[in-house]
Motif scaffolding. Structure first.
Motif, PDB file in Angstrom:
ATOM      1  N   SER A 139       0.827  -1.211   0.000  1.00  0.00           N
ATOM      2  CA  SER A 139       0.000   0.000   0.000  1.00  0.00           C
ATOM      3  C   SER A 139       0.865   1.268   0.000  1.00  0.00           C
ATOM      4  CB  SER A 139      -0.916  -0.001   1.228  1.00  0.00           C
ATOM      5  OG  SER A 139      -1.656   1.195   1.309  1.00  0.00           O
ATOM      6  N   VAL A 140       1.915   1.266   0.814  1.00  0.00           N
ATOM      7  CA  VAL A 140       2.815   2.423   0.885  1.00  0.00           C
ATOM      8  C   VAL A 140       3.529   2.627  -0.445  1.00  0.00           C
ATOM      9  CG1 VAL A 140       4.926   3.319   1.957  1.00  0.00           C
ATOM     10  CG2 VAL A 140       3.141   2.294   3.375  1.00  0.00           C
ATOM     11  N   CYS A 141       3.986   1.540  -1.055  1.00  0.00           N
ATOM     12  CA  CYS A 141       4.683   1.633  -2.344  1.00  0.00           C
ATOM     13  C   CYS A 141       3.779   2.226  -3.423  1.00  0.00           C
ATOM     14  CB  CYS A 141       5.184   0.253  -2.776  1.00  0.00           C
ATOM     15  SG  CYS A 141       6.519  -0.394  -1.761  1.00  0.00           S
ATOM     16  N   GLN A 143       1.194   4.174  -2.937  1.00  0.00           N
ATOM     17  CA  GLN A 143       0.969   5.583  -2.600  1.00  0.00           C
ATOM     18  C   GLN A 143       2.170   6.445  -2.983  1.00  0.00           C
ATOM     19  OE1 GLN A 143      -0.133   5.877   1.548  1.00  0.00           O
ATOM     20  NE2 GLN A 143      -1.828   4.435   1.311  1.00  0.00           N
ATOM     21  N   ILE A 144       3.390   5.951  -2.750  1.00  0.00           N
ATOM     22  CA  ILE A 144       4.600   6.687  -3.111  1.00  0.00           C
ATOM     23  C   ILE A 144       4.694   6.871  -4.622  1.00  0.00           C
ATOM     24  CG2 ILE A 144       7.127   6.517  -3.231  1.00  0.00           C
ATOM     25  CD1 ILE A 144       7.074   5.304  -0.437  1.00  0.00           C
TER      26      ILE A 144
END
Length: 319
Positions: A139-141, A143-144
């Protein structure tokens, strides 16, 4: 005051390298080779990161994003030039110029942000290896990566619109081989201080600031690498970061020399060759640098080639 808006101009004429006919042919051949190698290398890199489950990691997710935008970046900058050289027409429509300018700026700006995020990914992987899967989760990847694309596309839209709303008074000859924003800005016949201020602010946000984040990340990385007692572990950490650092130096070095050079230094001919480096050479070298220095990528390529060879051998034999 009589004011002619930019939209009254239906097309632009590129000067390119027409002042140097022999150089123009050499540039065409080199650009064609760079473009074909860029397409082949980046398509292969994207394919293996998607097909090989061992490469379903944050680093390769960002790398496939980098390859995808490199394809668009090179295509937007070099394809019209190659087509114009073959057809013998060094012209582009107003809408075509606007689209080309936007995509070149958007892809370049996105790469600035993405490279800094890749440096952060390397920092977390080396300095916080145990927490890495938690910090850099899927999820973080996403979003980045999405944030990098949105930032690049929005800043490019602001820059493109700020230039295209200026007045040219009939000037339509661009001393470049592409609709590079600085070359188009030279055609403006009114005060461009406001546009230059906008470009300066965006350039500072997208060049020195990401570079500062990269420098900070690698300062911590270097400190942690030097603390590793194992020679193999230290060598692996250096190897992991070397490819990314090489790409950073190539990309940011040419971008800084183009967009943040002193105003007193103004050589359009030099700018053209610098543009060739960051629009053609750097995207071509990215997959080569990452694949040649990365054991996992080389192993995935070999596995893919062996699998395809077996399929080609078994399918005809079954008939």
């Amino acid at each position: 005051m009589v004011k002619a808006n930019l939209t009254v101009i239906s097309n632009f004429i590129f000067l390119g390298f027409s002042h140097y006919p022999k150089v123009e042919v050499i540039v065409f051949v080199l650009c064609l080779l760079m473009y074909l190698i860029t397409l082949l290398g980046n398509v292969i890199l994207i394919s293996i990161t998607v097909l090989d489950s061992h490469l379903h990691k944050p680093m390769y997710f960002f790398l496939s994003n980098l390859s995808f935008l490199d394809i668009w970046y090179t295509s937007s900058a070099l394809t019209p030039m190659l087509a114009n050289f073959v057809s013998g027409k060094n012209t582009i429509s107003f809408s075509g110029c606007a689209i080309q300018m936007y995509f070149s700026l958007a892809m370049g700006s996105t790469e600035c942000v993405l490279l800094s995020m890749m440096a952060y990914d390397r920092y977390v992987a080396i300095c916080n290896p145990l927490r890495y899967p938690i910090i850099m989760n899927k999820s973080v990847c996403v979003q980045i990566a999405a944030g990098s694309w949105v930032t690049g596309c929005l800043t490019a839209l602001v820059e493109t619109m700020s230039v295209l709303h200026q007045s040219l008074f009939g000037k339509n000859i661009i001393n470049h081989f592409t609709c590079e924003i600085l070359a188009v800005l030279k055609l403006v016949c009114v005060d461009t201080s406001r546009v230059q201020l906008i470009m300066l602010v965006i350039s500072v946000l997208l060049l020195p600031m990401p570079m500062l984040l990269i420098c900070i990340s690698y300062a911590f990385i270097l400190f942690n690498i030097l603390r590793i007692s194992s020679v193999d572990g230290r060598s692996k950490a250096f190897s992991t970061c070397a490819a990314h650092l090489t790409v950073v130096v190539l990309f940011y070095g040419t971008a800084l020399s183009m967009y943040l050079k002193p105003s007193a230094v103004d050589s359009q001919e030099i700018d053209k060759f610098i543009a060739l480096v960051y629009a053609g050479l750097t995207p071509m070298l990215n997959p080569i640098i990452y694949s040649l220095r990365n054991k996992e990528v080389k192993a995935a390529v070999k596995k893919l080639l062996i699998r395809n060879s077996l399929c080609a051998f078994l399918i005809p034999s079954s008939k």
